[in-house]
Design a protein around this motif. Structure first.
Motif, mmCIF file in Angstrom:
data_model
loop_
_atom_site.group_PDB
_atom_site.id
_atom_site.type_symbol
_atom_site.label_atom_id
_atom_site.label_comp_id
_atom_site.label_asym_id
_atom_site.label_seq_id
_atom_site.Cartn_x
_atom_site.Cartn_y
_atom_site.Cartn_z
ATOM 1 N N GLU A 490 104.510 38.173 -23.381
ATOM 2 C CA GLU A 490 105.276 38.299 -22.141
ATOM 3 C C GLU A 490 104.876 39.583 -21.428
ATOM 4 O O GLU A 490 104.627 40.606 -22.072
ATOM 5 N N PRO A 491 104.819 39.574 -20.091
ATOM 6 C CA PRO A 491 104.998 38.418 -19.213
ATOM 7 C C PRO A 491 103.693 37.644 -19.025
ATOM 8 O O PRO A 491 102.615 38.212 -19.114
ATOM 9 N N TYR A 577 104.080 27.148 -9.221
ATOM 10 C CA TYR A 577 105.280 27.986 -9.387
ATOM 11 C C TYR A 577 104.926 29.458 -9.296
ATOM 12 O O TYR A 577 103.765 29.856 -9.445
ATOM 13 N N GLY A 578 105.957 30.297 -9.056
ATOM 14 C CA GLY A 578 105.732 31.710 -8.798
ATOM 15 C C GLY A 578 106.453 32.654 -9.723
ATOM 16 O O GLY A 578 106.553 33.850 -9.421
ATOM 17 N N VAL A 579 106.950 32.162 -10.872
ATOM 18 C CA VAL A 579 107.652 33.033 -11.821
ATOM 19 C C VAL A 579 106.963 32.962 -13.178
ATOM 20 O O VAL A 579 106.320 31.967 -13.520
ATOM 21 N N ASP A 580 107.099 34.044 -13.960
ATOM 22 C CA ASP A 580 106.475 34.101 -15.273
ATOM 23 C C ASP A 580 107.451 33.654 -16.352
ATOM 24 O O ASP A 580 108.553 33.168 -16.050
ATOM 25 N N ASN A 581 107.077 33.816 -17.615
ATOM 26 C CA ASN A 581 107.922 33.346 -18.713
ATOM 27 C C ASN A 581 109.108 34.250 -18.993
ATOM 28 O O ASN A 581 109.885 33.993 -19.912
ATOM 29 N N LEU A 582 109.263 35.303 -18.187
ATOM 30 C CA LEU A 582 110.492 36.095 -18.202
ATOM 31 C C LEU A 582 111.374 35.754 -17.010
ATOM 32 O O LEU A 582 112.395 36.412 -16.788
#
Length: 761
Positions: A490-491, A577-582
């Motif tokens: 992460e991230p 998509y525009g978000v990471d795994n956090l």
């Protein structure tokens, strides 16, 4: 799909000429693309090739020695990517051709550069549900790779479990050095090579470095091919890392290799060879072309050979996917930016190969390493507390190392990307090498199973600063823990620092890259090792991102065979998509992890599962691209070189409305404009989801940026129905760059999201 009307109205003839030096000394030849009006061909010539060779003979008879045969200089005939041929000419011969009736345009032929066990899982590809099984794993979709060649014996190109080759395939495998057509099979269905221009410029291929055949000399082409469509191979690893089952994104797709990159050109590609490869791939019946290479990023499209070939591909309904380039994190470094190309930037995945550096003051910083001591890669290898040697007066370690008394110590070098530094460190007696300020793509320059190397990229500024600060103290010591493969890091994803950024020079009003995809530490097929054993290798670059998207596109094509290349690209863009795994905004490693912008990641990280059912798509026809060319202030001849026919441009076209029905929105305002600037975009969107569906628009915009959509809702009564809407963007003159998003949402079942970007220029 292809526009037959335009195809049958082709009126251009284009000639290509590659360099050589004449005996006259001063009259050098260079590679040129020369476009002519096809209708000028005299009736006495039965074919255009006959005419081309006659023209070549006529200029050679004036300038060349009497014993020179024009056939010695003739290379390729082009009928699809353009109408014409390639040959060797001096400048004086070129001048004569430019005076001949029907001449339209001339420009030099350029040179270009070449730009997995877990990445498919990170993309969300599940073999038991969704896109993979629905597409039959890409069965019968044909992916053409233009690269350094292929190593056909790699297990990734085995055809176990595959059905017969599609009857529509027209390609073939050609014989060459250490390559027999029998090496092809139901997976590797085509293999050709194109090096006439390369040989003309650089002379005979050095067969100690390369093969005069489709066989891979560098590994790059085998890697990209297996990433896009390699078959399942169990138990692979690279130096003990990334162990698991390797598979391409579309494991049942067919692969065809078109070798256009050569060792004799220092692993570069000559434009006329690339054009010949693209023409062959299109005519052979490929569905997707994947090019992990690029030419000059500031070249206008009528001189860009990949843009020229991709325009012809779009006419035939063939999708062309290209790497964005590795010149980031600076702005305006984008390659392959034409709107009829699917342009891909690079992102990280949630797997890393960790090296932990413990400083003498107790601080621990984590970097990357491929060092494998032969022990269990999950346990790694350890270097205990050892003196650290660093010269602040020569931070890159460019001078001789004896004065540093490196023997028995860990050597620290800052911003040295040369592979030679490893040899120098070993010769000086170092026990390990720590490289700081080397970007992530540099990590793969140092895979080594015999000497410990740890790398700390510039994007991790905290780690770099901590190491350099401690190293400047007296008598520093360090310990290093090498060699742990970490999943769930992460991230992730993040935009990697080397990935090229927008806006592009040729058309800054079209947002590029289109998307990002895995491009860091990707394991895929390579050349065999010195023992002849099949080898898999970890490599980074947008070269690795490109075949990931080519593979996903092939899967979508397998499900939606009637979709145009533009519709497939739209599906992947609007579902990204525009978000990471956090669950944070995807970060930019090139800017210390700050939130990435659409200039860095385009529409976002591709989502393979959602792309199969996007709900709505922004489709484009060849006429749309022609209208777009009309907005670029190109001359009539320059546009004619792109389209193949004379075009009468409408005077009321503009970039914000009729120019292009693209899935993103970019407004460019002048710096000296009023306190507020505005423009209106017109778009047409096509329903590819439920027959009856209702969408409402949702706008995300920061303060100072106003986005209005009219109408604010869309009701579709049948599948494939098209509806129009407009977007008015108003921005305050207080920034050089701002962005927001608009999304069409269908009860949260479909979210069709597009970035809206404002640039002040």
């Amino acid at each position: 799909m292809a526009d037959n009307g335009i195809l049958f109205r082709l009126l251009l003839v284009c000639f290509m000429f590659t360099s050589y030096v004449t005996t006259k000394g001063a009259d050098y030849a260079s590679t040129y693309i020369i476009c002519m009006d096809k209708s000028i061909k005299p009736n006495e010539f039965s074919t255009h090739e006959h005419w081309y060779k006659s023209l070549l003979s006529s200029v050679k008879s004036v300038t060349a020695d009497q014993n020179t045969q024009s056939a010695d200089f003739y290379h390729y005939t082009y009928d699809t990517v353009m109408q014409g041929f390639s040959a060797l000419l001096t400048q004086s011969e070129l001048d004569m051709l430019e005076e001949m009736p029907g001449h339209v345009l001339s420009f030099p032929d350029p040179e270009g550069n070449i730009h997995t066990t877990h990445s498919t899982e990170f993309l969300g590809l599940d073999p038991n549900s969704g896109l993979l099984p629905r597409s039959r794993f890409g069965q019968d979709v044909i992916i053409a790779i233009l690269d350094t060649g292929i190593w056909p014996e790699s297990p990734s190109f085995g055809d176990h479990g595959m059905e017969p080759v599609p009857a529509r395939w027209k390609g073939k495998c050609v014989k060459g050095t250490h390559f027999d057509p029998s090496l092809c099979n139901k997976k590797l269905i085509g293999a050709r090579f194109f090096n006439k221009a390369n040989l003309a410029k650089y002379g005979t291929v050095d067969f100690s470095k390369d093969y005069d055949s489709p066989r891979d000399f560098a590994g790059h082409g085998s890697h990209t091919s297996s990433t896009a469509g390699g078959n399942y191979v169990e138990g692979v690893n690279s130096y003990g890392y990334a162990q698991g089952t390797a598979r391409g994104v579309a494991p049942a797709a067919r692969i065809a290799m078109y070798k256009v990159v050569w060792a004799s050109a220092s692993e570069r590609a000559i434009g006329s060879d690339v054009l010949a490869g693209m023409e062959s791939a299109i005519n052979d019946g490929a569905d997707v072309l994947s090019l992990s290479l690029g030419f000059d990023s500031v070249t206008p499209y009528f001189k860009d050979v990949i843009a020229l070939g991709a325009f012809a591909a779009a006419k035939k309904g063939v999708l062309v996917v290209c790497a964005a380039g590795n010149d980031g994190p600076s702005r305006k470094t984008m390659y392959n930016a034409a709107p009829w190309i699917f342009t891909v930037g690079a992102s990280t995945i949630d797997r890393t190969f960790k090296a932990s550096l413990k400083l003498g003051d107790g601080t621990v910083v984590n970097g990357s390493s491929f060092y494998y001591s032969g022990s269990d890669p999950q346990k790694g290898a350890t270097i205990s507390s050892t003196p650290l040697r660093y010269d602040e007066g020569d931070p890159a370690c460019n001078k001789k190392l004896e004065a540093l008394k490196v023997n028995g110590s860990v050597l620290l070098c800052f911003n040295n990307t040369s592979r030679k530094i490893i040899d120098d460190a070993i010769a000086a007696g170092a026990v390990a090498l720590v490289l700081v300020g080397v970007d992530t793509i540099g990590v793969t320059a140092y895979p080594d199973d015999t000497f410990p190397v740890a790398v700390f990229p510039p994007g991790d500024k905290g780690a770099v600063d901590a190491v350099l600060k401690y190293a400047s103290l007296s008598d520093p010591v360090v310990g290093i823990q090498f060699g742990v493969t970490v999943l769930g890091f992460e991230p992730a994803p993040s935009v990697v620092e080397f990935s090229s950024r927008g806006p592009s020079f040729p058309s800054p009003n079209v947002l590029k890259p289109d998307v990002i995809a895995p491009g860091v530490n990707i394991l895929a097929a390579w050349l065999p090792d010195t023992r002849g054993l099949n080898k898999y290798y970890i490599v980074s670059g947008t070269s690795m991102s490109c075949p990931h998207v080519a593979g996903i596109s092939a899967l979508v094509k397998a499900v939606h065979s009637d979709w145009s290349p533009a519709a497939i690209r739209s599906a992947l863009m609007t579902t990204s998509y525009g978000v990471d795994n956090l669950n944070h905004t995807i970060g930019d490693l090139g800017r210390n992890g700050r939130p990435a912008t659409p200039l860095d990641l385009g529409a976002g990280q591709v989502d393979a599962q959602r792309a199969i059912d996007p709900g709505l798509v922004y489709d484009l026809s060849v006429e749309d691209y022609v209208n777009f060319l009309c907005t670029l202030n190109y001359s009539a001849h320059q546009i004619q070189a792109m389209t193949g026919n004379e075009v009468l441009c409408s005077s009321d076209l503009d970039l914000g409305s009729d120019g292009l029905n693209y899935p993103s929105f970019t407004a460019i305002f002048r710096k000296n404009s009023a306190s507020k600037s505005s423009t209106t975009f017109k778009r047409t969107i096509t329903n590819v989801g439920d027959s009856v569906s209702y969408y409402k628009v949702v706008v995300e915009a920061p303060q100072g940026l106003k986005i209005e959509v009219n109408p604010s809702s869309l009701t579709f009564m049948e599948k494939f129905q098209k509806l129009n809407f407009s977007v008015t963007v108003e921005a305050e003159k207080n920034t050089r760059f701002e962005y927001g998003y608009l999304s069409w949402i269908d009860n949260n079942r479909h979210v069709v999201k597009s970035p809206v970007v404002v640039l002040f220029d």
